[in-house]
Design a protein around this motif. Sequence first.
Motif, PDB file in Angstrom:
ATOM      1  N   ASP A  83       0.833  -1.209   0.000  1.00 17.43           N
ATOM      2  CA  ASP A  83       0.000   0.000   0.000  1.00 17.43           C
ATOM      3  C   ASP A  83       0.867   1.258   0.000  1.00 17.43           C
ATOM      4  N   CYS A 139       2.020   1.764  -3.505  1.00  9.11           N
ATOM      5  CA  CYS A 139       0.957   2.324  -4.362  1.00  9.11           C
ATOM      6  C   CYS A 139       0.749   3.810  -4.067  1.00  9.11           C
ATOM      7  N   LYS A 140       0.799   4.156  -2.826  1.00 10.80           N
ATOM      8  CA  LYS A 140       0.648   5.561  -2.460  1.00 10.80           C
ATOM      9  C   LYS A 140       1.777   6.417  -3.033  1.00 10.80           C
TER      10      LYS A 140
END
Length: 1387
Positions: free
Chosen positions: A22, A25-26
């Motif tokens: 995550d 992705c951020k």
Amino acid sequence: MFRLPLRTVQASLISKEIPKEDDVCKMLKEFEREMSQCLLFLRNVRKVSIKKVQSDGQCEEEYYVQATVTKSSDLPVLTVKHMDAGEARDPCALDMVRTSCIMNIQDSRGSSSQWFVVQQLGVKEKNSLPEIVREAFSLKTLNMLPHGGVAILLASNLTSNGTCLSDVYSTSCYLPLPARSGLPFSINGHFTLNSSRRDLWTGSGDAKGLWNEWLLKELLVPVAVHAIESFRTRLFPCDGDSHMTECDYTRRMRHFHSVLPLAQEVQSKWWQKFVKWFYEWVRQEELHFFDSFIPETDPPPPPPYMRRGEPVQGSRKGRLVWHAFHASGDHFPVYFTSAVKEDVHSQQKIADILRRLGMKVSSNGMLSRLVTADCKFQCPLLTPDVALAFVKSWDQDVRDCCRPQVGNQVSGTPFLKDANVLSVLKYVMRGGDFSVACVDKLPLLVTNDGMLGCFSIQEPVFLSSFCDLLPNFGKEFTLCSHVSVIKGRRDEFKLVVKTFTPADLGERLPHMLDATQCAADARLPLSDRQWLLELWKFVVQYIEEAYCQERQMNWAQAKQYILRTLGKWAFYPITERGQVFVIPIEQAWQVLDVSGHITHFAFRNLPVPVPYSVGSKDHMDGHVVGMVRSYLVFAQDKKPYIPTQLQLAATLKDPAAVLQLLHFHRRSVNLFFQECSQREQGRDVINEILEYLGKHCKECSLSGDKIRALQVFPDLSGQLCTLQDRKLIVLARSFLELNKLEGVCSELGLLVVPKPDSDSMTNLYKYLEPNCLLGELDLYTTVILPSMNLLNERDRMFYLQHLEKNLPRSLQKWNADQHKVIATLRLCPFIELDGTLKTADQFYDPSNKVFCVMGLANLPEAWRESEWHRLLTLAGLVHSVSPDMFVEYASSLSLGDASVKEKSKVLCEYLNIHLEDLQPKILEILDIEFLVPKKCDQLEALLPHHQTHSGLLAFSEGINPKYANIIWSTRSLLPPYATGVARKLQSHCANQMNVESPPAADIVEHILKFCSSMQATPEKSPNVGSVMENIYEHLSQCGGNEMQSLKERDVPIIHIPNHSAFVSISRVVGNLEEEILPYLYKAPVVYGKFFGVFEGLGMPADATPNTYAHVLEMIHECSGQQSLHPEETAQMKMALKGLVKDRYKLKNLTVLELYLPARDETLKSSSQMFVADNAKLLVAVQRAFHKPVFMGFKPLEIDFDDCCLVKLLPERLQPKFLSEACKETLDQEGMLEEATPLLGEIHELLQSQEFKTGVLRLLHHYKLQGGSGLVKKEKDEVVALLARVTVRQVSTIRTTLTLHDTVVGQQEKNHFVAVNGEGDQRTWTLYLSKKIPPRMIPNSLCEVYAQVLQKWDSCSMREFSDIFACYGKPHYIHSTLEERGIKEYSH
């Protein structure tokens, strides 16, 4: 491809955090937003993609950003050329290269943007790099590139995706940094970054911080300016002036201003500095960033619903001109309108007009940016003073001057219309610099013919709203609509505008009107009624302003002015026999205005014209009720408004004008009066006219000649006639037979009328003939007695007898008329002698014995009867001696007449009795010499008596005989028979004579004569004791003036009985031990009571040095500059001994010259004498020295020192010392130097530190007594002077004496001081003889150093010689000074 170091184990040395999916992705999402910004400044990367690796190993492209450019960057490939031998980079070694391109950026989601990118490598200023940064590059602690760039967004659809424009602009160090600059464009540079590498290094004063500052200022600011300049060129593609609409201009300028940086929007101080440097660069490089839109028309008026401060938008066309802030060669910079949002429409209008005139007025978009970028920078604002200076530049030889196109119609100039000229004029008038001095040559003048001009002191224009009176002279008038504005500031325009006056109108009327309207007898029909109304409106308004002070009108001056300026023009409307005419204004007095006078019936029916005008209703008794007048009231009648108070026409309020009118129309008026006299009631008309004239004649000073010309005066028969060539007599009452005077009246042209009952008519008669109203005695005075020659003997005797009977016997009962008639009788000849009439005063009374003595008696026998005696006496018969007769007879007496003494005595007796009668000539009688003076034999033997030229004496010159001793030789003495008369005369004429007080000047003159005579004849002196006592007694009682006069004239007034001598007061002393005859006497004790008088005359109580100095001077004068004989020598010795008796008073000598005995036994002036202060020197030079030398006191056996005399005398009287006259030089021939122990001890002293500090200590001590001690500069000067002294010892010292360049002798001395050089180069050498005694050493040294240190007056310091007494033992100097009380000195 970039490989991201994502850690999967905790053993990493960089970070201990393990990213999760995550987090990755951020991070990719964040990178997506910055991908387009990454491509802006990368030279070799054009596409960035994010791909995902599938399970089968294939890469799927999830998102990409791609950039395309119109051309490749031509920045050179980095090489080692900018490195030195040690491979250290030199940022300034690269040549500057700048490139630009258009970059289009698109992403896979449809977003796109277009950028204008400018990049630069190197800088223009090679020496601009700070020394700290240059040193860091040399040490290889810095290794940066001078590279940077700017990207300006041209177009984008990013905002449609919700992206904010502020997020689009980035700050990059090749790749975007998280920190934002706040600039309206993206910027890139090879910056030094902080430790987090997310922002610029912010160190202060270190190499990294200075590198960033240098990179921003020297590289990125020029790049940004160039980029925005290129952007402006794309936005406004025309090279020259651009024609466009105002809306198009506003839209484009808003876009252009959006890319200009604003200081208040940047994020840190670095970028605030960047903004400041940005605008400084724009100004310094004279870049055309400042717009000026010049509209072709004026802005439309603001609609009523527009709020105050909002600009008016319109579709006006105009041209856009770009300017540098202040280009080289320009006189004016770019100006901005005020930021205060008040009356924006008016400001915009003024700015537009000034732009059309050529003024560089930019929009306010740049103003806010310049002000916020640098708070200290003063932006030039458009103010009234600035506008005034620009407009005044129209005739200056400058490139950006004002171009108003003076001399053209206003519509053909940049002003477009006269209202704009007025707007600019109002605007510049608001300035503080607007004054009377700046109005000259101001091109804001619009004349009444529509032409644009300039105000000029040499050619001022008229300022008037009545310019339409002269339509052909419009160029001489200010435009009517501008008049009120200029009048409001009349003080500033007073030199360039002038008041339009009736005089100016009168000068120009001949060029506009026909000459017939200026004829003297013009009488024309009224043609242009409206023009005449305006004319009188103008005239009345002018006089109301010019001749009104404190609300008080001066109508008389106003009238005279109108007559002087417009009087010849036919502008005055009249009505005559029902028709309207115009006549010259100066002829308006021919018109009678009886409006408002309904009671004067006679004047309303006179055959004269009347005015066709409206009088004033607002002017009351000369006071102005309202200066702002309304002429609508009179416009209804269409008649000119002419104030009645001007009195142009004759009105009954102006009797003088009425009389002038009656006189002018006297023919028709006299016919009218004749017709009236033939009717029963016509007499009332004539009486009304006479009543009116009589009522006003005196107060109005009516012309008597014009009244006399009117046929309105009735004679005794009742017939009307004029008074021309006739004298009017109004007889009150009379008991005489007047028929006897018919011939007299006919001969004299008299008109006798009875006194009327009306007071006004009586006043009129009196006005015409002030003395016309006569009584019986007045008739005698004015007619009968002066006309005796016209009467026969019988009528003459009749009137004289009638007069004598009606005169009272007592004069006290007479009135003024009776006195007057007798006075007239005295002047009238009525006594006939030898066929001629004579006056009574030509005959003498035979009963007066004095006249018998004089032989005068001429009265005819017919008049000697007693009945005529009273009348003759009243008529002037001479019965007493007149003052003139007395003067004439007294003046005829002479000493040669044997009976002169008796005649003189008779005249004195008559004078004593008839003094009051002779009073008119008493002053003249006082000066007549007809008295025989008294003689005194005793005084005559001593001195001749004073005698006049005639030998006789006048009262004014005579003196009482008791004053004979003090006045004998200067005044004559009165005889005994005249003394009493003289006292009586003195009581009447105290200022003209003084018998008892002889004149002081005459007394002084007598004393001078008497004493001088006695001095010359000493044999007479034994007989003068009583005379001198009288003189001294008089001086003791008189004033100081006589004493002062005798003192100044040096009169020999002192009588010395013991020596039978008369001497002056300067030779007498009150207390004197020994007399020096004949030069100095002791005051005679026989006159001891008069010693006060002697002292008042200047006698000193005791002898002083001045006394004996005067004696020496007298001996000098008597000797004739020859050798004194023994008697004079004895006198000189006594005087010299008295001179020096009180030695301390010698300094008080006031004599101009002091004479002393010389060796040649003569007396010489002390100031030209020499004193032998050196006996050896005198012996050496006595043969060659020919100047007088003082004899000395010793030969005269006087106990006094010669040199002491010189010092005690005043400087101006001091003799010179002989040593000063001789020049002494050192004879060095045969002089051998000696090196003795003594010389060594002296050198040891002079070279020691104790000697220098001792001298400084002594000088410092004495200077402290004056307030402050030695300063450093003086200390250095003293030390330097001490070093200039040299001491040498020789075998012998011989000097040569020269007098006037002639050798007169030689001397052998123990020491000698030689001075060499001049000024600051002087040196002193002290020569000491080998034989010099040791006790003389300190004095010798003190002598030379006193000359060296004379500036500090060292010779007066008694401790100075103590220092030199320490030779051989200099360590004793300071202890010796301490014993003398000299303060401690710290150097």
